[in-house]
Enzyme design. Structure first.
Site, PDB file in Angstrom:
ATOM      1  CG  HIS A  40      -1.772   1.262   1.359  1.00 51.87           C
ATOM      2  ND1 HIS A  40      -1.759   1.986   2.406  1.00 51.87           N
ATOM      3  CD2 HIS A  40      -2.886   1.496   0.583  1.00 51.87           C
ATOM      4  CE1 HIS A  40      -2.653   2.859   2.156  1.00 51.87           C
ATOM      5  NE2 HIS A  40      -3.493   2.581   1.178  1.00 51.87           N
ATOM      6  CG  HIS A  82      -3.364   9.224  -0.200  1.00 55.66           C
ATOM      7  ND1 HIS A  82      -4.147  10.203   0.718  1.00 55.66           N
ATOM      8  CD2 HIS A  82      -4.280   8.178  -0.200  1.00 55.66           C
ATOM      9  CE1 HIS A  82      -5.213   9.642   1.080  1.00 55.66           C
ATOM     10  NE2 HIS A  82      -5.225   8.427   0.643  1.00 55.66           N
TER      11      HIS A  82
HETATM   12  O1  G3P Z   1      -6.495   1.718  -2.392  1.00 60.08           O
HETATM   13  C1  G3P Z   1      -7.166   1.052  -1.180  1.00 60.08           C
HETATM   14  C2  G3P Z   1      -6.694   2.047  -0.115  1.00 60.08           C
HETATM   15  O2  G3P Z   1      -5.563   2.512  -0.474  1.00 60.08           O
HETATM   16  C3  G3P Z   1      -7.849   3.336  -0.340  1.00 60.08           C
HETATM   17  O3  G3P Z   1      -7.601   4.334   0.795  1.00 60.08           O
HETATM   18  O4  G3P Z   1      -6.931   6.230   1.254  1.00 60.08           O
HETATM   19  O5  G3P Z   1      -5.243   4.714   1.449  1.00 60.08           O
HETATM   20  O6  G3P Z   1      -6.066   5.400  -0.922  1.00 60.08           O
HETATM   21  P1  G3P Z   1      -6.379   5.093   0.545  1.00 60.08           P
HETATM   22 CA    CA Z   2      -5.178   3.938  -2.427  1.00 61.12          CA
END
Ligand code: G3P
Ligand code: CA
Length: 285
Positions: A40, A82
């Site tokens: 992530h 992000h």
């Molecule tokens: O893409 C899965 C997760 O990353 C969604 O939340 O805010 O971390 O992009 P975010």
């Molecule tokens: Ca994400």
């Protein structure tokens, strides 16, 4: 690298019932097979998120997929970031959409991490640049597994077409590409532009979630899976998704105990900032 199409066995095992008996308890080994380890924002628990360094670390730590959030610059370039603003993860300030790529390239996308996480700080993180999607593709090649999110698509008209254009320009292997979004409109646009790209509908629940038949049928029209926030789902939710043929990749899970619980429930992948920890859980360590 794992093949996402190999994950049908778990789903089948979960759905088997005979003479009222429930065979939903799948062999533990079977459950651990082919769980997608999604790094992530890269290995963002160890390095500044959405930098090439973080993505490389994610690969090294056995992440199966590199997760890339996309924003778009004033001059229409896709970058890995992000937030809609530069403030949290660079030394800049303001909206991404108001700056050119050249301006964003001047920023330091690493020092904030050293300040925020002194226990993980490294001198080499200072001065890291915000990567473009093209640079990510150049670095990891056409056969890496990319899990790309269209962020704030309403702010960036044309983002989906640009994404498909870059994917095509770099000859990215679409069998190994997943595109995710919280915006169903964005995913439907993707589907319209290029039907061959596999899609995942992200979901953000604010209370304990229930997956309705209507929701399942609607999502299945365009997506092969869902990505719900992990803290609002339960076993019933997971099994309903799997039994209906949807992949389910909850986000963002950083504790081994939580990873184990979700795997036991039958998820087919997990987003984590610590792909090394998920790897250990998958391997039964
Ligand atoms: O893409 C899965 C997760 O990353 C969604 O939340 O805010 O971390 O992009 P975010
Ligand atoms: Ca994400």
């Amino acid at each position: 690298m794992k093949n996402i199409f190999k994950m049908g066995v778990g789903a089948l095992a979960l759905s088997l019932t005979f003479m009222g008996a429930d065979f939903s308890v799948v062999d533990a080994k079977e459950k651990h097979k082919d769980i997608l380890n999604v790094a992530h924002r890269g290995a963002s628990g160890y390095a500044p998120e959405h930098t090439i360094t973080s993505y490389k670390m994610g690969e090294k730590m056995h992440g199966d997929y590199i997760e890339v959030d996309l924003q778009m610059t004033k001059d229409g370039e896709l970058i890995a970031m992000h937030d809609e603003t530069l403030d949290r993860t660079t030394n800049g300030t303001g909206q991404v959409k108001d700056f050119t790529l050249e301006e964003i390239k001047q920023l330091d996308a690493g020092s904030w991490f050293n300040e925020k996480y002194p226990e993980q700080a490294k001198a080499e993180y200072e001065g890291l640049q915000v990567p473009t999607l093209e640079e990510v593709f150049e670095t990891f090649g056409k056969n890496a597994n990319y899990y790309i999110e269209t962020k704030s698509p309403e702010v960036y008209p044309g983002m989906e077409q640009k994404l498909v254009d870059v994917v095509n320009e770099y000859g990215i292997n679409k069998d190994k590409l997943l595109v995710q979004s919280f915006s169903s409109e964005s995913l439907l646009k993707m589907n319209e532009i290029d039907h061959s790209v596999k899609l995942v509908q992200l979901l953000d629940y604010t209370s304990p979630a229930e997956l309705t038949d209507k929701e399942v049928q609607s999502i299945k029209q365009y997506a092969m899976g869902i990505g719900p926030n992990s803290d609002m789902i339960d076993q019933e939710y997971v099994q309903k998704a799997v039994q209906n043929g949807l992949e389910i990749h909850p986000y963002t899970v950083n504790e081994k105990e939580e990873m184990q619980k979700l795997i036991d429930w039958g998820v087919t992948g997990i987003f984590t900032n610590f792909p090394d920890l998920l790897h250990e859980v998958i391997k039964g360590k």
